[in-house]
Design an enzyme around this catalytic site. Structure first.
Site, PDB file in Angstrom:
ATOM      1  N   LYS A 131       0.841  -1.195   0.000  1.00 20.25           N
ATOM      2  CA  LYS A 131       0.000   0.000   0.000  1.00 20.25           C
ATOM      3  C   LYS A 131       0.880   1.251   0.000  1.00 20.25           C
ATOM      4  O   LYS A 131       1.536   1.563   0.981  1.00 20.25           O
ATOM      5  CB  LYS A 131      -0.910   0.045   1.228  1.00 20.25           C
ATOM      6  N   GLU A 136      11.658  17.098  13.641  1.00 27.91           N
ATOM      7  CA  GLU A 136      12.011  16.681  12.276  1.00 27.91           C
ATOM      8  C   GLU A 136      11.345  17.605  11.262  1.00 27.91           C
ATOM      9  O   GLU A 136      10.129  17.568  11.098  1.00 27.91           O
ATOM     10  CB  GLU A 136      11.550  15.237  12.034  1.00 27.91           C
ATOM     11  N   CYS A 146      14.330  10.307   5.380  1.00 24.57           N
ATOM     12  CA  CYS A 146      14.330   9.999   6.813  1.00 24.57           C
ATOM     13  C   CYS A 146      15.718  10.174   7.397  1.00 24.57           C
ATOM     14  O   CYS A 146      15.875  10.607   8.532  1.00 24.57           O
ATOM     15  CB  CYS A 146      13.805   8.590   7.040  1.00 24.57           C
ATOM     16  N   GLU A 175       9.983   1.585  10.449  1.00 21.01           N
ATOM     17  CA  GLU A 175      11.056   2.511  10.066  1.00 21.01           C
ATOM     18  C   GLU A 175      10.436   3.895  10.125  1.00 21.01           C
ATOM     19  O   GLU A 175       9.615   4.245   9.276  1.00 21.01           O
ATOM     20  CB  GLU A 175      11.543   2.212   8.639  1.00 21.01           C
TER      21      GLU A 175
HETATM   22  P1  NAD Z   1       2.786   8.756   7.304  1.00 27.00           P
HETATM   23  O1  NAD Z   1       3.045   8.056   8.565  1.00 27.00           O
HETATM   24  O2  NAD Z   1       1.783   9.849   7.286  1.00 27.00           O
HETATM   25  O3  NAD Z   1       2.317   7.757   6.157  1.00 27.00           O
HETATM   26  C1  NAD Z   1       3.045   6.596   5.833  1.00 27.00           C
HETATM   27  C2  NAD Z   1       2.095   5.540   5.331  1.00 27.00           C
HETATM   28  O4  NAD Z   1       1.247   5.122   6.390  1.00 27.00           O
HETATM   29  C3  NAD Z   1       1.179   5.978   4.199  1.00 27.00           C
HETATM   30  O5  NAD Z   1       1.082   4.920   3.260  1.00 27.00           O
HETATM   31  C4  NAD Z   1      -0.141   6.190   4.901  1.00 27.00           C
HETATM   32  O6  NAD Z   1      -1.268   6.048   4.067  1.00 27.00           O
HETATM   33  C5  NAD Z   1      -0.110   5.102   5.940  1.00 27.00           C
HETATM   34  N1  NAD Z   1      -0.994   5.309   7.091  1.00 27.00           N
HETATM   35  C6  NAD Z   1      -1.680   6.411   7.451  1.00 27.00           C
HETATM   36  N2  NAD Z   1      -2.379   6.195   8.580  1.00 27.00           N
HETATM   37  C7  NAD Z   1      -2.110   4.919   8.941  1.00 27.00           C
HETATM   38  C8  NAD Z   1      -2.514   4.118  10.055  1.00 27.00           C
HETATM   39  N3  NAD Z   1      -3.308   4.558  11.014  1.00 27.00           N
HETATM   40  N4  NAD Z   1      -2.012   2.861  10.127  1.00 27.00           N
HETATM   41  C9  NAD Z   1      -1.183   2.382   9.195  1.00 27.00           C
HETATM   42  N5  NAD Z   1      -0.781   3.096   8.125  1.00 27.00           N
HETATM   43  C10 NAD Z   1      -1.234   4.357   8.003  1.00 27.00           C
HETATM   44  O7  NAD Z   1       4.218   9.241   6.873  1.00 27.00           O
HETATM   45  P2  NAD Z   1       4.583  10.147   5.640  1.00 27.00           P
HETATM   46  O8  NAD Z   1       4.187  11.546   5.957  1.00 27.00           O
HETATM   47  O9  NAD Z   1       4.065   9.513   4.411  1.00 27.00           O
HETATM   48  O10 NAD Z   1       6.195  10.006   5.610  1.00 27.00           O
HETATM   49  C11 NAD Z   1       7.050  10.888   6.249  1.00 27.00           C
HETATM   50  C12 NAD Z   1       7.659  10.270   7.485  1.00 27.00           C
HETATM   51  O11 NAD Z   1       8.223   8.995   7.185  1.00 27.00           O
HETATM   52  C13 NAD Z   1       8.823  11.060   8.057  1.00 27.00           C
HETATM   53  O12 NAD Z   1       8.700  11.144   9.462  1.00 27.00           O
HETATM   54  C14 NAD Z   1      10.042  10.254   7.697  1.00 27.00           C
HETATM   55  O13 NAD Z   1      11.155  10.475   8.514  1.00 27.00           O
HETATM   56  C15 NAD Z   1       9.516   8.882   7.752  1.00 27.00           C
HETATM   57  N6  NAD Z   1      10.327   7.990   6.937  1.00 27.00           N
HETATM   58  C16 NAD Z   1      11.080   7.058   7.568  1.00 27.00           C
HETATM   59  C17 NAD Z   1      11.908   6.234   6.844  1.00 27.00           C
HETATM   60  C18 NAD Z   1      12.734   5.194   7.531  1.00 27.00           C
HETATM   61  O14 NAD Z   1      13.175   4.273   6.860  1.00 27.00           O
HETATM   62  N7  NAD Z   1      12.966   5.276   8.816  1.00 27.00           N
HETATM   63  C19 NAD Z   1      11.960   6.346   5.457  1.00 27.00           C
HETATM   64  C20 NAD Z   1      11.168   7.315   4.840  1.00 27.00           C
HETATM   65  C21 NAD Z   1      10.347   8.121   5.601  1.00 27.00           C
END
Ligand code: NAD
Length: 467
Positions: free
Chosen positions: A168, A371, A275, A241
């Site tokens: 997803k 962040e 990230c 992650e």
């Molecule tokens: P997000 O948490 O808003 O969304 C990530 C995913 O989770 C999306 O596919 C979203 O639809 C889904 N999602 C939303 N609500 C959910 C729920 N209740 N349960 C399960 N899934 C749900 O994050 P974002 O804004 O898309 O990404 C940015 C963040 O991701 C930043 O904090 C960044 O640091 C982090 N990030 C971490 C890594 C890593 O490897 N550690 C890599 C890339 C990004």
């Protein structure tokens, strides 16, 4: 009807609803894709469950062969996927090409791994083996900053271990994932890989779904906490992650002209939406002024624009919410420090933000402690390297970090004291498929990539026979 369909049980299907996808460089809707309903998620889970018994019994060589075919298919579609990635995500075309190529390479990498049983004893009294069994259906939830490469952290490992998957992507970047479904539809046995898109409502449904045995999640720390809570009921395996606030520490002996562009690159890649971007820059007081000047000069020269235009070095922020969030960070930084490059929106169309450098700012300021996930770099002065490491560690996050120095022994010994999951010396954000990647503290649970990452998609089983 849409050009971008869901992949469920080996068939491309329309969604029960549709989703508009905005190009962040123009703010215009440029495509519409299928959006799955809860019932379609259930169909995908049922298909993955039905495919699991046969897939989990295939030999590892068969599974390797499938990963290679997927890698070849991604590579054969590199140009189309890269252009699509630019349009939905915003990054410059050469970076998008690198991401798609990298995704193919990650599928290839996992074919080099094995999951052989470990024979603990085989003698007159007993035969004991430690084995790695697949888990079942794995849900792979991906964010919008690197839709393809982050998918490729998860899917090949899950498949190689014998699991079936539901992928997803994030609602603002669903197209490359759905396009991948079209590309691999005839390669993958029905139900082994299912790809759906949502508008942020199915991630939660996946994490609590009784038919899914593991969630491999990449995203924000706040959502990660929700994943952990909702996975509890079905005692689902999770790997998380999450966010980071990487410190980059520059010691007093570096060559300034050589180091400054690398430091800038570590912070500004993907418009800071990484990230493991360098999000706090600690510079020794002896070169603080000179480093700030050089970083500001270089930031001012960066070419910001549509990722499809030649020469673009930095694209827009990926979505409106993130764009507004980062502008908020800039406003707070104007109060907490001095902006010496950038400082606002670029142009009046598209989610573009000028590469921004802030000096005379320190720990306790919002831009330093939280962040930012955008092209806004705080440069912080320190006097004692041990104190800089302590300040780097004084964060809820612990994803990556780096030390920069000519005296590499000193840098190494400081690196050993960093609490983050990855620590680099004289480089930052060096991610490779054979190196496990994961965060400490609020940056996550578990690892991806490498043998450690593969094992996270398995359950240990001990076979123990008396003789
Ligand atoms: P997000 O948490 O808003 O969304 C990530 C995913 O989770 C999306 O596919 C979203 O639809 C889904 N999602 C939303 N609500 C959910 C729920 N209740 N349960 C399960 N899934 C749900 O994050 P974002 O804004 O898309 O990404 C940015 C963040 O991701 C930043 O904090 C960044 O640091 C982090 N990030 C971490 C890594 C890593 O490897 N550690 C890599 C890339 C990004």
């Amino acid at each position: 009807m849409s050009d971008y369909k869901l992949l469920i049980n080996g068939a491309l299907v329309n969604g029960d609803a549709m989703l508009d996808v905005v190009n962040p460089a123009t703010e215009a809707v440029f495509a519409t894709c299928a959006r799955a309903s809860k019932a379609q998620l259930d169909q995908a889970v049922a298909a993955a469950q039905a495919a699991f018994p046969a897939w989990s019994k295939t030999s590892i060589d068969e599974r390797r062969a499938l990963l290679l075919k997927i890698a070849d298919a991604i590579q054969a579609n590199l140009n189309d996927l890269a252009r699509l990635l630019v349009q939905e995500q915003g990054k410059p075309l050469q970076d998008a090409m690198g991401e798609i190529f990298g995704a193919a390479a990650f599928f290839r990498y996992f074919t080099t791994l094995s999951l052989d049983a470990r024979v603990v004893s085989d003698d007159a009294t007993s035969r004991v083996e430690v084995r790695r069994r697949p888990l079942g259906v794995v849900g792979c939830i991906v964010p919008w900053n690197f839709p393809m490469i982050l998918m490729a952290f998860k899917v090949p490992a899950a498949l190689l271990a014998g699991n079936t998957v539901i992928v997803k992507p994030a609602p603002t970047t669903p197209l490359t994932a759905l396009k991948l479904g079209e590309i691999i539809k005839d390669i993958v046995p029905p139900g082994v890989v299912n790809i759906i898109a949502d508008n942020n409502e199915l991630g939660g449904e996946m994490t609590k779904h009784p038919g899914i045995r593991k969630i491999s999640f990449t995203g924000s720390t706040e959502t990660g906490k929700k994943v952990m809570a909702s996975a509890a009921d079905a005692l689902k395996r999770i790997s998380l992650e999450l966010g980071g606030n990487d410190a980059l520490i520059v010691l007093d002996d570096v060559d300034l002209k050589e180091t400054a562009p690398k430091v800038l690159g570590a912070a500004m890649q993907n418009a800071g939406q990484v990230c493991i971007a360098a999000k706090r820059i600690y510079v020794h007081e002896s070169m603080y002024d000179a480093m700030c000047d050089e970083l500001a000069r270089l930031a001012g020269e960066m070419v910001v624009g549509d990722g499809l235009e030649q020469g673009t070095q930095m694209g827009p922020l990926q979505n409106k919410a993130q764009f507004e969030k980062v502008l908020g960070f800039i406003e707070s930084a104007k109060k907490d420090g001095k902006v010496i490059a950038g400082g606002g929106r670029k142009g009046d169309k598209g989610y573009f933000i000028e590469p921004t450098i802030v000096r005379d700012i320190t720990d306790g300021a919002k831009l330093v402690d939280e962040e930012q996930f955008g092209p806004v770099m705080p440069v912080i002065k320190y006097s004692d390297p041990a104190e800089a490491v302590a300040r780097a560690n004084a964060s809820i996050y612990g994803l990556g970090g780096s030390i920069w120095a000519k005296d590499t022994e000193k840098a190494w010994s400081l690196a050993e004291q960093m609490e983050s999951g990855s620590v680099w010396v004289n480089k930052h954000a060096d991610l490779q498929p054979h190196l496990p990647f994961g965060g400490s503290k609020f940056s996550g649970i578990g690892s991806e990539l490498g043998e450690e990452g593969l094992k996270e998609f398995t359950q240990v089983q001990v076979l123990n026979m008396a003789r």
